[in-house]
Design a protein around this motif. Structure first.
Motif, PDB file in Angstrom:
ATOM      1  N   GLU A 174       0.280  -1.202  -0.032  1.00 25.23           N
ATOM      2  CA  GLU A 174       0.014   0.147   0.147  1.00 25.23           C
ATOM      3  C   GLU A 174       1.242   1.134   0.009  1.00 25.23           C
ATOM      4  O   GLU A 174       1.900   1.299   0.392  1.00 25.23           O
ATOM      5  N   LEU A 186      10.506   9.035  -9.614  1.00 30.40           N
ATOM      6  CA  LEU A 186       8.912   8.730  -8.641  1.00 30.40           C
ATOM      7  C   LEU A 186       8.781   9.434  -7.586  1.00 30.40           C
ATOM      8  O   LEU A 186       8.899   9.197  -6.356  1.00 30.40           O
ATOM      9  N   ASN A 187       8.632  10.981  -7.398  1.00 32.02           N
ATOM     10  CA  ASN A 187       8.335  11.628  -6.017  1.00 32.02           C
ATOM     11  C   ASN A 187       6.869  11.291  -5.323  1.00 32.02           C
ATOM     12  O   ASN A 187       7.182  12.696  -4.515  1.00 32.02           O
ATOM     13  N   ASN A 188       6.516  11.722  -6.256  1.00 29.59           N
ATOM     14  CA  ASN A 188       4.854  11.605  -6.015  1.00 29.59           C
ATOM     15  C   ASN A 188       4.597  10.240  -4.647  1.00 29.59           C
ATOM     16  O   ASN A 188       3.386  10.728  -3.963  1.00 29.59           O
ATOM     17  N   ILE A 189       5.279   8.995  -4.598  1.00 30.58           N
ATOM     18  CA  ILE A 189       4.657   8.340  -4.214  1.00 30.58           C
ATOM     19  C   ILE A 189       5.656   8.458  -2.769  1.00 30.58           C
ATOM     20  O   ILE A 189       6.340   8.777  -2.166  1.00 30.58           O
ATOM     21  N   LYS A 190       4.390   7.720  -1.109  1.00 31.24           N
ATOM     22  CA  LYS A 190       5.077   7.792   0.121  1.00 31.24           C
ATOM     23  C   LYS A 190       3.633   6.991   0.710  1.00 31.24           C
ATOM     24  O   LYS A 190       2.852   6.170   0.114  1.00 31.24           O
ATOM     25  N   ASP A 191       4.767   6.740   1.901  1.00 31.70           N
ATOM     26  CA  ASP A 191       3.340   6.135   2.789  1.00 31.70           C
ATOM     27  C   ASP A 191       3.841   4.069   2.427  1.00 31.70           C
ATOM     28  O   ASP A 191       2.808   4.396   2.382  1.00 31.70           O
ATOM     29  N   THR A 192       4.692   4.152   1.921  1.00 30.02           N
ATOM     30  CA  THR A 192       4.742   2.391   1.110  1.00 30.02           C
ATOM     31  C   THR A 192       4.955   2.179   2.960  1.00 30.02           C
ATOM     32  O   THR A 192       5.987   1.877   3.278  1.00 30.02           O
ATOM     33  N   ARG A 193       3.883   1.029   2.476  1.00 30.34           N
ATOM     34  CA  ARG A 193       4.104  -0.396   3.195  1.00 30.34           C
ATOM     35  C   ARG A 193       3.557  -1.573   2.567  1.00 30.34           C
ATOM     36  O   ARG A 193       2.903  -1.993   1.861  1.00 30.34           O
ATOM     37  N   GLY A 206      13.924   3.900  -3.062  1.00 30.77           N
ATOM     38  CA  GLY A 206      14.896   3.810  -4.143  1.00 30.77           C
ATOM     39  C   GLY A 206      13.489   4.440  -5.653  1.00 30.77           C
ATOM     40  O   GLY A 206      13.893   4.693  -6.524  1.00 30.77           O
ATOM     41  N   ALA A 207      12.626   4.767  -5.334  1.00 31.40           N
ATOM     42  CA  ALA A 207      11.379   4.949  -6.367  1.00 31.40           C
ATOM     43  C   ALA A 207      11.860   6.810  -5.805  1.00 31.40           C
ATOM     44  O   ALA A 207      11.842   7.160  -7.672  1.00 31.40           O
ATOM     45  N   LEU A 264      14.409   6.542  -8.581  1.00 29.17           N
ATOM     46  CA  LEU A 264      13.486   6.787 -10.518  1.00 29.17           C
ATOM     47  C   LEU A 264      12.754   7.570 -10.367  1.00 29.17           C
ATOM     48  O   LEU A 264      12.674   7.620 -11.802  1.00 29.17           O
ATOM     49  N   LEU A 324      10.997  -1.791  -9.182  1.00 28.51           N
ATOM     50  CA  LEU A 324      11.012  -1.783  -7.896  1.00 28.51           C
ATOM     51  C   LEU A 324      10.414  -2.975  -7.328  1.00 28.51           C
ATOM     52  O   LEU A 324      11.561  -4.002  -6.439  1.00 28.51           O
ATOM     53  N   THR A 374       0.610   5.751  -1.295  1.00 31.54           N
ATOM     54  CA  THR A 374      -0.335   7.438  -1.624  1.00 31.54           C
ATOM     55  C   THR A 374       0.720   7.671  -2.937  1.00 31.54           C
ATOM     56  O   THR A 374       2.556   7.301  -2.981  1.00 31.54           O
ATOM     57  N   VAL A 421      12.593   1.029   0.074  1.00 35.35           N
ATOM     58  CA  VAL A 421      12.137   0.908  -0.916  1.00 35.35           C
ATOM     59  C   VAL A 421      11.284   2.121  -1.892  1.00 35.35           C
ATOM     60  O   VAL A 421      11.411   2.579  -2.703  1.00 35.35           O
ATOM     61  N   GLU A 422      11.189   2.474  -1.077  1.00 36.42           N
ATOM     62  CA  GLU A 422      10.980   4.442  -1.222  1.00 36.42           C
ATOM     63  C   GLU A 422      11.804   5.051  -1.981  1.00 36.42           C
ATOM     64  O   GLU A 422      11.240   6.175  -2.331  1.00 36.42           O
ATOM     65  N   GLY A 453       9.294  -0.760   3.506  1.00 37.96           N
ATOM     66  CA  GLY A 453       8.244   0.182   2.839  1.00 37.96           C
ATOM     67  C   GLY A 453       9.524   1.522   2.970  1.00 37.96           C
ATOM     68  O   GLY A 453       9.535   2.652   1.840  1.00 37.96           O
TER      69      GLY A 453
END
Lengths: 83, 83
Positions: A44, B31-38, B25-26, B29, A66, A46, B22-23, B19
């Motif tokens: 999950e 990908l600046n808008n990806i947040k709160d990866t779980r 890593g984003a 790449l 990834l 955002t 991995v974020e 999480g």
């Protein structure tokens, strides 16, 4: 902002030794009816944009580069608008 | 026979260092808008019984004793009748 929920599964043709191992544990617990255990990932996060198209693009890039292994795994995701 | 699909997530109060990693890593790449990866688990298996109550009981035992860590994780599942 969108909430993304991603499921990552091994392709059906790819063996899952981790699943097999956990299933042996189930037998030891007396759970005899559990079969074909396959272990994947649930992720999950955002995406902080209001444009669904660009959110989808970021999710696809995140998953493809990834989160998932493109050789062995497939992924699917849902995007849900949040406040 | 039932097909079980289980989602296992860390409790919201528990940090998810995988999480976070991995974020990072984003970000690399772009990908600046990806947040709160779980990162959680998604597990599929079949339960070889025709009694839904006893299938639910086996799934709860499998999840509570083997698949999920009851200290840090919550699980939810669906059962779907298959041929």
């Amino acid at each position: 902002m969108f909430k993304a929920k991603v499921l990552i599964k091994r392709r059906p043709s790819i063996l899952d030794p981790q699943g097999k191992a956990v299933e042996k544990g189930a037998l030891h617990l007396g759970l005899n009816n559990i079969k074909d255990t396959r272990i994947g990932k649930y992720i999950e996060f955002t995406v902080d944009t209001d444009d669904k198209k660009s959110a989808e693009k970021e999710v696809n890039e995140y998953c493809g580069k990834l989160l998932a292994n493109p050789i062995m795994e497939d992924y699917e995701f849902t995007l849900e608008k949040v406040a």
